[in-house]
Design an enzyme around this catalytic site. Structure first.
Site, PDB file in Angstrom:
ATOM      1  N   HIS A 226      23.605 100.985  35.395  1.00 34.36           N
ATOM      2  CA  HIS A 226      23.608 102.440  35.581  1.00 34.36           C
ATOM      3  C   HIS A 226      23.520 102.848  37.044  1.00 34.36           C
ATOM      4  O   HIS A 226      24.286 103.719  37.482  1.00 34.36           O
ATOM      5  CB  HIS A 226      22.506 103.115  34.764  1.00 34.36           C
ATOM      6  CG  HIS A 226      22.683 104.602  34.733  1.00 34.36           C
ATOM      7  ND1 HIS A 226      23.629 105.215  33.936  1.00 34.36           N
ATOM      8  CD2 HIS A 226      22.105 105.600  35.445  1.00 34.36           C
ATOM      9  CE1 HIS A 226      23.613 106.514  34.144  1.00 34.36           C
ATOM     10  NE2 HIS A 226      22.692 106.777  35.052  1.00 34.36           N
ATOM     11  N   TYR A 230      25.862 105.262  40.387  1.00 39.03           N
ATOM     12  CA  TYR A 230      25.446 106.091  41.519  1.00 39.03           C
ATOM     13  C   TYR A 230      25.797 105.432  42.849  1.00 39.03           C
ATOM     14  O   TYR A 230      25.995 106.132  43.851  1.00 39.03           O
ATOM     15  CB  TYR A 230      23.958 106.417  41.408  1.00 39.03           C
ATOM     16  CG  TYR A 230      23.713 107.316  40.227  1.00 39.03           C
ATOM     17  CD1 TYR A 230      24.060 108.660  40.280  1.00 39.03           C
ATOM     18  CD2 TYR A 230      23.213 106.814  39.026  1.00 39.03           C
ATOM     19  CE1 TYR A 230      23.899 109.488  39.188  1.00 39.03           C
ATOM     20  CE2 TYR A 230      23.049 107.628  37.921  1.00 39.03           C
ATOM     21  CZ  TYR A 230      23.395 108.969  38.011  1.00 39.03           C
ATOM     22  OH  TYR A 230      23.260 109.781  36.917  1.00 39.03           O
ATOM     23  N   HIS A 377      35.186 108.505  29.740  1.00 40.93           N
ATOM     24  CA  HIS A 377      34.142 109.037  30.621  1.00 40.93           C
ATOM     25  C   HIS A 377      34.152 108.306  31.958  1.00 40.93           C
ATOM     26  O   HIS A 377      34.072 108.936  33.020  1.00 40.93           O
ATOM     27  CB  HIS A 377      32.779 108.882  29.941  1.00 40.93           C
ATOM     28  CG  HIS A 377      31.623 109.202  30.834  1.00 40.93           C
ATOM     29  ND1 HIS A 377      31.345 110.481  31.265  1.00 40.93           N
ATOM     30  CD2 HIS A 377      30.677 108.401  31.394  1.00 40.93           C
ATOM     31  CE1 HIS A 377      30.273 110.459  32.048  1.00 40.93           C
ATOM     32  NE2 HIS A 377      29.853 109.201  32.148  1.00 40.93           N
ATOM     33  N   PHE A 378      34.239 106.982  31.950  1.00 41.10           N
ATOM     34  CA  PHE A 378      34.286 106.210  33.191  1.00 41.10           C
ATOM     35  C   PHE A 378      35.494 106.606  34.041  1.00 41.10           C
ATOM     36  O   PHE A 378      35.424 106.628  35.271  1.00 41.10           O
ATOM     37  CB  PHE A 378      34.359 104.710  32.898  1.00 41.10           C
ATOM     38  CG  PHE A 378      33.034 104.096  32.531  1.00 41.10           C
ATOM     39  CD1 PHE A 378      31.842 104.711  32.873  1.00 41.10           C
ATOM     40  CD2 PHE A 378      32.981 102.897  31.847  1.00 41.10           C
ATOM     41  CE1 PHE A 378      30.620 104.141  32.542  1.00 41.10           C
ATOM     42  CE2 PHE A 378      31.765 102.320  31.515  1.00 41.10           C
ATOM     43  CZ  PHE A 378      30.584 102.945  31.861  1.00 41.10           C
ATOM     44  N   HIS A 379      36.595 106.928  33.371  1.00 47.08           N
ATOM     45  CA  HIS A 379      37.794 107.288  34.127  1.00 47.08           C
ATOM     46  C   HIS A 379      37.703 108.702  34.705  1.00 47.08           C
ATOM     47  O   HIS A 379      38.444 109.024  35.635  1.00 47.08           O
ATOM     48  CB  HIS A 379      39.042 107.127  33.255  1.00 47.08           C
ATOM     49  CG  HIS A 379      39.493 105.699  33.127  1.00 47.08           C
ATOM     50  ND1 HIS A 379      38.929 104.840  32.233  1.00 47.08           N
ATOM     51  CD2 HIS A 379      40.422 104.987  33.822  1.00 47.08           C
ATOM     52  CE1 HIS A 379      39.504 103.640  32.363  1.00 47.08           C
ATOM     53  NE2 HIS A 379      40.402 103.707  33.322  1.00 47.08           N
ATOM     54  N   ARG A 442      36.509 100.802  21.972  1.00 47.90           N
ATOM     55  CA  ARG A 442      36.779 100.447  23.359  1.00 47.90           C
ATOM     56  C   ARG A 442      36.949  98.927  23.445  1.00 47.90           C
ATOM     57  O   ARG A 442      36.677  98.212  22.493  1.00 47.90           O
ATOM     58  CB  ARG A 442      35.627 100.899  24.261  1.00 47.90           C
ATOM     59  CG  ARG A 442      34.317 100.173  23.994  1.00 47.90           C
ATOM     60  CD  ARG A 442      33.155 100.706  24.794  1.00 47.90           C
ATOM     61  NE  ARG A 442      33.321 100.530  26.219  1.00 47.90           N
ATOM     62  CZ  ARG A 442      32.324 100.595  27.100  1.00 47.90           C
ATOM     63  NH1 ARG A 442      31.084 100.817  26.678  1.00 47.90           N
ATOM     64  NH2 ARG A 442      32.543 100.438  28.390  1.00 47.90           N
ATOM     65  N   ARG A 443      37.414  98.466  24.597  1.00 46.80           N
ATOM     66  CA  ARG A 443      37.540  97.033  24.899  1.00 46.80           C
ATOM     67  C   ARG A 443      38.474  96.308  23.930  1.00 46.80           C
ATOM     68  O   ARG A 443      38.350  95.107  23.728  1.00 46.80           O
ATOM     69  CB  ARG A 443      36.178  96.318  24.851  1.00 46.80           C
ATOM     70  CG  ARG A 443      35.084  96.893  25.705  1.00 46.80           C
ATOM     71  CD  ARG A 443      33.896  95.943  25.720  1.00 46.80           C
ATOM     72  NE  ARG A 443      32.745  96.471  26.430  1.00 46.80           N
ATOM     73  CZ  ARG A 443      31.707  97.054  25.842  1.00 46.80           C
ATOM     74  NH1 ARG A 443      31.685  97.171  24.520  1.00 46.80           N
ATOM     75  NH2 ARG A 443      30.699  97.504  26.551  1.00 46.80           N
TER      76      ARG A 443
END
Length: 555
Positions: A226, A230, A377-379, A442-443
């Site tokens: 996590h 950041y 979300h990551f993208h 996913r994956r």
């Protein structure tokens, strides 16, 4: 006197050389990793198969490792090294040697890990979860990347410490302060991934032990995983806080607020890994709940950042005669790629942040956990907000470091590239979010999980992802064209490294912000509070011997 003034506003050529070395690796990773991303979306559409026996999960691992770890780490270290040099007057010879040592160790580690992935010996995705096992060279390579980044970061800390020693009682330059905060957070966070690789996965891969405790491994990974987000995000915040105001002709809204927000990110970004493990057994729900609360604390510095940015924009707009609630919006320099490209990234962070709140919420996470919603979300966060800001930085930093100019043609192409990226990501990330709400995993490659009827519902979204991925790959080609031009072919000249100043009547930042014993002490206390008891509980209640391993392997 004139030479001293130039030295303060321009990165030392010796430092520029090291920063550029980082960027060459970063943009090489973008080229190969981006191609792998395109192949993934084409395969998931169900309309195309990988040639020459290439495995989907091999492609997925290359994409994740190169873009999530290599591109980001090399770019961030190169940018921060240049920022510290620019704002402190330059690195010492000792710091430069340290920086080069860190760079070469990182590069060697990257080549080791990449070689094993390309040889199909490490198709374990960028999270490399056990019980998936990779070749020991892959794990050793990742260790080299982490250790090299520590050494690279130590060079920045050394220069910051030297500036503090030479300027007692003065707050450090804002960009240098931010770079050190991010480096310290990275070092503390990567202790987790270093521990699981060195003491679990590497001995296991070498055959020195027969089993690993999978829950311990995953917990150590997410202790790191996590704050990794950041580590990606804070350099973008550095640009938004301290560089964008200068580009638009404004001032930093509040130097103290910017420093406080970064300290809060340091405090609250690490002891929150359990919110990635909400559905996993073996962790007491009370500790999961505690870390969910700590996760939501990160909303505070995020809202502080949004307030500071829009206050800067509005004050600049008012100075130009703008009136009304959003009159300032019209007078911003939309024809300047240095502003427009990062601004699109800023705007994308609004829905990205909303998605993060969903992911961190115990109840709502049950709906989207392990679906392709998470990938979408990551993208939005990394591949849009962060990466577009990185592109915006590179459009002035690369020519600054190479002694060239950002021409009108390249500036226009950069703006086109940003909109191409935005359109491609709207298709791809949007489709991922919708497919995730329908349960799309996913994956995984195109499949019939959930039955033919379920898969049929996913097909339109998977095709949309392929369309978006193709547009994004066009955006990558444009970025690489601009990078090569700015590094080798743009006209010789002087490009500014913009660093904004605080308002004229602003108070000096309190020196308590520079009290590292205090902030590192609080960080350590929060980590120990959040992890000590649950970690002891995980180890004491671990399944005996290989039994637990086999259970996870069947899963």
């Amino acid at each position: 006197m004139a030479n001293e003034t130039v030295a303060k506003v321009k990165v030392d050529p010796r430092d520029a050389k090291l920063s550029m070395a980082h960027f060459f690796v970063a943009f090489s990773a973008l080229a190969l990793g981006g191609l792998m991303g395109l192949l993934q979306t084409l395969v998931r559409s169900g309309k195309w198969e990988l040639p020459w026996g290439i495995d989907y999960y091999q492609v997925l691992t290359v994409h994740g490792v190169l873009l999530g770890l290599v591109l980001t780490t090399f770019f961030i270290m190169g940018f921060q090294y240049a920022a510290v040099s620019r704002t402190t007057g330059g690195h010492s010879n000792a710091a430069r040697r340290l920086g080069w040592i860190g760079f070469w160790i990182m590069l060697i580690g990257t080549l080791m890990a990449a070689t094993m992935i390309l040889l199909k010996e490490a198709s374990v995705l960028y999270t490399f979860y056990a019980p998936l096992k990779a070749h020991w060279i892959f794990y050793l390579g990742l260790t080299f990347v982490v250790v090299g980044s520590w050494i690279d970061g130590a060079a920045q800390i050394m220069t910051y410490a030297k500036w503090r020693k030479n300027n007692p009682g003065q707050p450090s330059p804002l960009l240098s302060f931010m770079a050190v905060i991010n480096t310290v957070m990275w070092i503390v966070a990567t202790l987790g991934v270093a521990a699981t690789v060195l003491f679990q996965l590497l001995p296991w891969s070498l055959g020195l032990v027969d089993t690993v405790d999978v829950l311990v491994s995953r917990t150590l990974f997410w202790y790191f995983g996590h704050p990794l987000v950041y580590f990606w995000l804070l350099p973008a915040y550095m640009c938004w806080y301290a560089i964008i105001p200068k580009i638009i002709g404004g001032k930093i809204f509040s130097d103290s607020l910017a420093r406080l927000s970064f300290i809060l990110f340091l405090l609250f970004s690490i002891p929150v890994g359990f919110h990635h493990q909400l559905t996993e057994p073996g962790i007491d729900p009370a500790w999961k709940f505690l870390q969910v609360i700590l996760t939501f604390m990160v909303v505070i510095p995020s809202l502080m950042t949004a307030f500071s940015l829009f206050a800067t924009f509005e004050r600049y707009g008012r100075s130009k005669g703008a009136t009304g609630l959003f009159g300032w919006f019209r007078v911003l320099p939309w024809n300047d790629a240095r502003f427009t490209v990062p601004f699109i990234g800023m705007a994308a962070f609004i829905p990205a942040g909303a998605g993060g709140i969903i992911n961190a919420s115990n109840q709502m996470d049950q709906v989207v956990h392990n679906t392709i919603w998470i990938t979408g979300h990551f993208h939005l966060t990394l591949a849009t907000s962060v990466v577009l800001t990185f592109f915006g930085i590179s459009y002035w930093l690369i020519p600054h470091l190479t002694g060239r100019k950002l021409t009108k043609a390249m500036n226009k192409l950069a703006i086109i590239q940003a909109w191409v990226w935005f359109i491609g990501m709207t298709f791809m990330s949007g489709a991922m979010h919708f497919e995730g709400l329908l349960g799309g995993p996913r994956r995984s490659a195109f499949s019939t999980y959930g039955g033919a009827k379920q898969a049929a519902e996913w097909i339109p979204y998977q095709v949309a992802q392929a369309v978006g991925g193709s547009i994004l790959f066009l955006g990558i080609i444009l970025v690489l064209i601009i990078f090569v031009n700015l590094a080798f072919f743009a006209p010789k000249g002087e490009e500014e490294f913009p660093v904004a100043e605080a308002e004229d009547n602003a108070e000096k930042a309190p020196m308590v912000f520079e009290n590292w014993k205090l902030w590192l002490g609080i960080t350590a206390a929060l980590i120990l509070f959040a992890y000590t008891i649950p970690f002891i509980d995980i180890i004491q209640n671990a399944p005996p011997g290989s039994k637990g391993f086999q259970t996870w392997n069947k899963w």
